[in-house]
Design an enzyme around this catalytic site. Structure first.
Site, PDB file in Angstrom:
ATOM      1  N   HIS A 198       0.851  -1.199   0.000  1.00  0.00           N
ATOM      2  CA  HIS A 198       0.000   0.000   0.000  1.00  0.00           C
ATOM      3  C   HIS A 198       0.884   1.245   0.000  1.00  0.00           C
ATOM      4  O   HIS A 198       0.638   2.185  -0.752  1.00  0.00           O
ATOM      5  CB  HIS A 198      -0.923   0.006   1.218  1.00  0.00           C
ATOM      6  CG  HIS A 198      -1.837   1.181   1.263  1.00  0.00           C
ATOM      7  ND1 HIS A 198      -3.119   1.144   0.778  1.00  0.00           N
ATOM      8  CD2 HIS A 198      -1.650   2.448   1.713  1.00  0.00           C
ATOM      9  CE1 HIS A 198      -3.688   2.336   0.928  1.00  0.00           C
ATOM     10  NE2 HIS A 198      -2.811   3.141   1.495  1.00  0.00           N
TER      11      HIS A 198
ATOM     12  N   GLU B 181       0.712   7.812  -2.869  1.00  0.00           N
ATOM     13  CA  GLU B 181       1.566   7.419  -1.748  1.00  0.00           C
ATOM     14  C   GLU B 181       2.889   8.176  -1.767  1.00  0.00           C
ATOM     15  O   GLU B 181       3.419   8.550  -0.717  1.00  0.00           O
ATOM     16  CB  GLU B 181       1.803   5.906  -1.766  1.00  0.00           C
ATOM     17  CG  GLU B 181       0.570   5.093  -1.420  1.00  0.00           C
ATOM     18  CD  GLU B 181       0.066   5.360  -0.013  1.00  0.00           C
ATOM     19  OE1 GLU B 181       0.823   5.145   0.944  1.00  0.00           O
ATOM     20  OE2 GLU B 181      -1.096   5.789   0.127  1.00  0.00           O
TER      21      GLU B 181
ATOM     22  N   HIS C  66       3.168  10.480   1.483  1.00  0.00           N
ATOM     23  CA  HIS C  66       4.100   9.928   2.471  1.00  0.00           C
ATOM     24  C   HIS C  66       5.566  10.016   2.052  1.00  0.00           C
ATOM     25  O   HIS C  66       6.430  10.323   2.868  1.00  0.00           O
ATOM     26  CB  HIS C  66       3.732   8.470   2.752  1.00  0.00           C
ATOM     27  CG  HIS C  66       2.325   8.294   3.221  1.00  0.00           C
ATOM     28  ND1 HIS C  66       1.896   8.704   4.465  1.00  0.00           N
ATOM     29  CD2 HIS C  66       1.228   7.761   2.605  1.00  0.00           C
ATOM     30  CE1 HIS C  66       0.608   8.429   4.609  1.00  0.00           C
ATOM     31  NE2 HIS C  66       0.180   7.861   3.495  1.00  0.00           N
TER      32      HIS C  66
END
Length: 222
Positions: free
Chosen positions: A87, A133, A137
């Site tokens: 993920h 992502e 992040h």
């Protein structure tokens, strides 16, 4: 059948994939991410990154719990090819007391080249996921998307994964038995380095924590 297998292998090799998977017949052309246009997104660029959390998703459960209208248009849910996938790799702060206090959306980034998306698709099987992502992040702990995605690949390929299909056929399977199976395969891994979330007997995700030198470290639950 042999032709199909050879085709998939060649596709994987051509795209530099760490493993072989089925690839989309058509790639998305609009997968850029802008957190300011997302209803439930926020930015905490000044939060210090103390460790990383590698988040692995069990694709069959992910697809099972999607609404059917969305599932029918999600590539990884069209076939039974995908198992444990990535993920993301999340920058985490030990000072955080709520989810919103962890590093997130540290800077805006342009859409990644499709060649980069293809390179990592077997590991993270969605173009929009890879882009989001990285921006949500990756920008909080890495200088470039390539550095971020290559680090994920390094951690994911180094992890020895037990036979998930066999384990999850056991209707009495729980997070403790799954942790034990992972620790048996990865002796330096400890129970407090992992967080496993299950919904009933469905495995949802596995989170594994690493320090800034990419060694296992204790996870914080906030």
């Amino acid at each position: 059948m042999i032709f199909v297998i050879l085709f998939l292998i060649l596709c994987g090799i051509c795209n530099g994939a760490p493993n072989v998977c089925r690839l989309p017949p058509r790639w998305k052309t609009n997968y850029d991410f802008d957190y300011s246009k997302q209803q439930h997104e926020w930015a905490t660029p000044n939060s210090k990154t103390d460790y990383y959390m590698l988040v692995l998703s069990w694709s069959p459960s992910f697809c099972k719990h999607l609404p059917s209208t969305k599932r029918n248009h999600t590539f990884q849910c069209q076939y039974d090819d995908f198992g444990l996938v990535v993920h993301g790799l999340w920058a985490q702060s030990r000072r955080a007391r709520t989810l919103r206090q962890h590093p997130r959306n540290c800077r805006n980034s342009e859409a990644l080249p499709l060649t980069t998306i293809k390179r990592h698709f077997c590991m993270m099987p969605d173009e929009s996921l890879i882009q989001a992502e990285w921006e949500k992040h990756g920008t909080c702990g890495f200088r470039t998307a390539e550095e971020y995605l290559n680090t994920i690949e390094k951690l994911f390929t180094a992890l020895k994964i037990p036979d998930m299909q066999q384990l999850l056929r056991d209707k009495r399977m729980d997070q403790y038995k799954l942790k034990k199976a992972f620790i048996e395969k990865n002796p330096s891994l400890r129970s407090n380095n992992m967080i496993i979330y299950m919904k009933g007997t469905d495995l949802i995700d596995i989170k594994i924590c690493y320090d800034l030198k990419l060694k296992y470290t204790n996870c914080q639950r906030k």
